[in-house]
Design a protein around this motif. Structure first.
Motif, PDB file in Angstrom:
ATOM      1  N   ARG A  90     -41.217  56.395 -35.981  1.00 28.17           N
ATOM      2  CA  ARG A  90     -41.628  55.638 -37.166  1.00 28.17           C
ATOM      3  C   ARG A  90     -42.406  54.404 -36.713  1.00 28.17           C
ATOM      4  NH1 ARG A  90     -36.793  54.134 -40.642  1.00 28.17           N
ATOM      5  NH2 ARG A  90     -36.126  53.338 -38.620  1.00 28.17           N
ATOM      6  N   ARG A 142     -45.806  50.541 -45.957  1.00 28.59           N
ATOM      7  CA  ARG A 142     -46.015  49.975 -44.625  1.00 28.59           C
ATOM      8  C   ARG A 142     -45.575  50.900 -43.499  1.00 28.59           C
ATOM      9  NH1 ARG A 142     -44.255  43.739 -45.772  1.00 28.59           N
ATOM     10  NH2 ARG A 142     -45.469  43.603 -47.666  1.00 28.59           N
ATOM     11  N   VAL A 143     -45.331  52.172 -43.801  1.00 30.26           N
ATOM     12  CA  VAL A 143     -44.700  53.062 -42.814  1.00 30.26           C
ATOM     13  C   VAL A 143     -45.490  54.360 -42.635  1.00 30.26           C
ATOM     14  CG1 VAL A 143     -42.607  54.367 -42.254  1.00 30.26           C
ATOM     15  CG2 VAL A 143     -42.420  52.158 -43.395  1.00 30.26           C
ATOM     16  N   SER A 165     -45.202  57.303 -45.135  1.00 26.64           N
ATOM     17  CA  SER A 165     -43.838  57.365 -45.642  1.00 26.64           C
ATOM     18  C   SER A 165     -43.489  56.140 -46.471  1.00 26.64           C
ATOM     19  CB  SER A 165     -42.853  57.492 -44.477  1.00 26.64           C
ATOM     20  OG  SER A 165     -41.534  57.452 -44.917  1.00 26.64           O
ATOM     21  N   ARG A 213     -43.857  50.915 -38.328  1.00 25.08           N
ATOM     22  CA  ARG A 213     -43.792  50.030 -39.501  1.00 25.08           C
ATOM     23  C   ARG A 213     -44.609  48.775 -39.225  1.00 25.08           C
ATOM     24  NH1 ARG A 213     -37.418  49.746 -40.475  1.00 25.08           N
ATOM     25  NH2 ARG A 213     -37.575  49.530 -38.248  1.00 25.08           N
TER      26      ARG A 213
END
Length: 157
Positions: A68, A91-92, A88, A70
């Motif tokens: 991930r 911000r991801v 996702s 971020r």
């Protein structure tokens, strides 16, 4: 007024069927692996270029892994992401790393994201969110935090 209390025993199968989890007596943790991510990030005019290589220090293989990324700033609505990566959240971004043999290096991950606006800096957090059941007891090298300034310079992690 009378209230009747009814007790129902719920079996493990019923609990799992509704999305819960139940402890299993004598359950052993998955095989132990040690994932790490090393690379660089550079930002210029609201575009962040991230490049990193996953590595599994072992001792066991990882059947599949997902990382991930971020950002402290929101991403622009439209992004062109490489295969294996998906948005996702605001911000991801999640990127599939895939299987990693013990003591092996995976395929490099390279992506260019656009931020909303043109901030002078952005904080990038990278961590593993899926390791295919492998247990990673050394969480220091699969979690990275990088402050990237809008200078065009590469910041290494």
């Amino acid at each position: 007024m009378r209230v009747h209390l009814v007790c129902v025993t719920v079996g493990v199968a019923a609990l799992v069927a509704v999305g819960g989890t139940a402890p299993v007596a004598g359950a052993m943790p998955g095989p132990e692996a040690d994932l790490a991510y090393h690379g660089s990030a550079a930002m210029a005019s609201g575009r962040v270029d991230v490049r990193f290589t996953p590595r599994n220090h072992g001792p066991a293989a990882v059947p599949d892994a997902t990382v991930r990324l971020r950002w402290s700033e929101p991403l622009a609505n439209r992004q062109v992401l490489p295969g294996g990566c998906a948005r996702s959240g605001v911000r991801v971004v999640l990127c599939r790393v895939g299987a990693l043999a013990a003591d092996d290096v995976g395929e490099p991950v390279e992506l260019l994201v656009r931020l909303r606006g043109v901030p002078s800096e952005v904080l990038l957090d990278i961590d593993t969110v899926w390791s295919g059941g492998a247990v990673d007891r050394n969480r220091h090298n699969d979690r990275q935090r990088v402050l990237v300034l809008d200078t065009g310079d590469a910041y290494f992690f």
